[in-house]
Design an enzyme around this catalytic site. Structure first.
Site, short mmCIF file in Angstrom:
data_model
loop_
_atom_site.label_atom_id
_atom_site.label_comp_id
_atom_site.label_asym_id
_atom_site.label_seq_id
_atom_site.Cartn_x
_atom_site.Cartn_y
_atom_site.Cartn_z
N ASP A 41 -0.14 -5.76 2.41
CA ASP A 41 -0.76 -6.53 1.33
C ASP A 41 0.28 -6.80 0.23
OD1 ASP A 41 -0.73 -3.99 0.28
OD2 ASP A 41 -2.85 -3.90 -0.25
N SER A 42 1.50 -6.35 0.44
CA SER A 42 2.62 -6.79 -0.41
C SER A 42 2.75 -8.31 -0.34
CB SER A 42 3.93 -6.11 0.02
OG SER A 42 4.11 -6.22 1.42
N ASP A 80 -2.64 -4.19 6.74
CA ASP A 80 -3.20 -3.51 5.58
C ASP A 80 -4.65 -3.90 5.39
OD1 ASP A 80 -1.52 -1.69 4.37
OD2 ASP A 80 -0.44 -3.22 3.24
N LYS A 108 -4.32 -0.17 8.07
CA LYS A 108 -3.84 0.82 7.10
C LYS A 108 -4.63 0.73 5.78
CE LYS A 108 0.34 0.44 5.01
NZ LYS A 108 -0.03 0.30 3.57
N GLU A 110 -5.41 2.62 2.06
CA GLU A 110 -4.60 3.46 1.19
C GLU A 110 -5.36 4.70 0.73
OE1 GLU A 110 -1.73 0.11 -0.90
OE2 GLU A 110 -2.86 1.43 -2.19
N GLU A 172 4.94 6.86 0.38
CA GLU A 172 5.58 5.90 -0.52
C GLU A 172 6.03 6.59 -1.83
OE1 GLU A 172 3.71 2.09 -1.02
OE2 GLU A 172 5.15 1.48 -2.55
O1 KIV Z 1 2.05 -3.66 1.56
C1 KIV Z 1 3.08 -3.15 2.03
O2 KIV Z 1 4.08 -3.84 2.29
C2 KIV Z 1 3.10 -1.71 2.24
C3 KIV Z 1 4.45 -1.08 2.42
C4 KIV Z 1 5.16 -1.02 1.14
C5 KIV Z 1 4.34 0.24 3.07
O3 KIV Z 1 2.09 -1.08 2.22
#
Ligand code: KIV
Length: 255
Positions: A41-42, A80, A108, A110, A172
Site C-alpha cells: 500500500d506504499s 497489502d 498482508k 498490519e 519494519e
Molecule cells: O507497503 C509497503 O510497501 C510495505 C513494505 C514497506 C513492507 O508494506
C-alpha cells in the site's frame, strides 16, 4: 514458489522481496528471480502521490494486484490489505477474497490481528504479518522497539502471529538485535525493512531502491540505481530535440 517452499528457505538462504505496482515492473522483477513481489500500500505514496498509506482503498489494491499478476508468473504475489479493510474478521475474509481473485497468492494485514490471521489461514489464504513500524496507524515514521517495553510487545506480537500460522512477518524499522531475537524465535520467515541483516529476507520499496525520488532517503534505503537522473536526462534530450526540430528524424518517420 509457493509459501511452503518459501518457508523451507529459513536457515537455508535469504529471501528477496521487492514491491511492484504495475505490469512492466512485475515482469522485470519476476524474470530477475525475486522470490516475492509485494503489492504494497506504499503505492499510496509512490504511485498516487498521497502523503501516507491511509487513503489507499481496496479498489486501488485490486487494480494494482491485477496488473502485477499479469506480469509475474514465478514470484509469489503478496498484496497489502489496505487500512479499514480488515476491521472485522468478516471484512477481512471478503476483502482478502477480492485480492486473491485479483491474483494475490497471500495477503498482508498490519499489526497483531490474531483473529483475522487465524480466519484467513483457516480458509487457505496465506498471510504475511507486519510488526514494528505500522504505516497505516503510525503518527510518525521512526524506529520502534528501542524501549524495552515496546521491544517486548513487538516480540510477543510476532510470536502470536507466528502461532496463528503466518508464513512470514515483515519487521519494519526495529533495532537489529530485536529482529534477530524475533527471527530466532519464530518459524515464519522474517522479512526486514530497516531491521538489519539477521532477518530471513529483505524487502525494499522498488521506487526507493531505484532512486526514483531524490529528496527523501531514509537510513535503511539503499539506492541501487538513480533512475530519476536517467529519466531526467532522457526527457531533457527529448525536449531539446523536439524544440530544435531534430526529432523525429528520417529514421523515426515513415515514407
Ligand atoms: O507497503 C509497503 O510497501 C510495505 C513494505 C514497506 C513492507 O508494506
Amino acid at each position: 514458489m509457493d509459501v511452503g517452499e518459501l518457508r523451507r528457505l529459513k536457515d537455508f538462504r535469504k529471501v528477496t522481496v521487492l514491491t511492484a505496482y504495475d505490469y512492466q515492473t512485475a515482469k522485470i522483477l519476476d524474470s530477475a528471480g525475486v522470490d516475492i513481489i509485494l503489492v504494497g500500500d506504499s503505492l499510496g505514496m509512490v504511485v498516487l502521490g498521497y502523503e501516507d498509506t491511509k487513503r489507499v482503498t481496496m479498489h486501488d489494491m485490486v487494480r494494482h494486484t491485477e496488473a502485477v499478476a499479469r506480469g509475474a508468473s514465478s514470484a509469489l504475489i503478496v498484496s497489502d490489505m489496505p487500512i479499514n479493510s480488515y476491521d472485522s474478521v468478516e471484512d477481512a475474509m471478503v476483502n482478502a477474497g477480492k485480492l486473491v481473485e485479483a491474483g494475490a497468492e497471500a495477503v498482508k494485514p498490519e499489526g497483531n490481528v490474531p483473529g483475522v490471521v487465524e480466519a484467513l489461514v483457516e480458509t487457505g489464504i496465506p498471510v504475511m504479518g507486519h510488526v514494528g513500524l505500522l504505516p497505516q496507524t503510525a503518527e510518525e515514521y521512526k524506529v520502534k522497539g528501542k524501549k524495552q517495553s515496546e521491544a517486548d510487545r513487538i516480540h510477543s506480537d510476532a510470536l502470536e502471529l507466528d502461532s496463528k500460522g503466518v508464513f512470514s512477518i515483515v519487521l519494519e524499522c526495529i533495532p537489529r538485535k530485536l529482529a534477530r531475537r524475533i527471527t530466532e524465535a519464530v518459524g515464519a520467515l522474517t522479512i526486514g525493512i530497516g531491521a538489519g541483516v539477521h532477518c530471513d529476507g529483505q524487502v525494499l520499496v522498488i521506487n526507493d531502491m531505484l532512486g526514483m525520488e531524490g529528496s527523501h532517503k531514509p537510513r535503511h534505503v539503499k539506492r541501487y540505481a538513480n533512475l530519476e537522473a536517467s529519466i531526467r536526462e532522457a526527457v531533457d534530450s527529448f525536449i531539446e530535440e523536439v524544440v530544435e526540430g531534430k526529432f523525429p528524424d528520417k529514421e523515426h518517420s515513415f515514407r
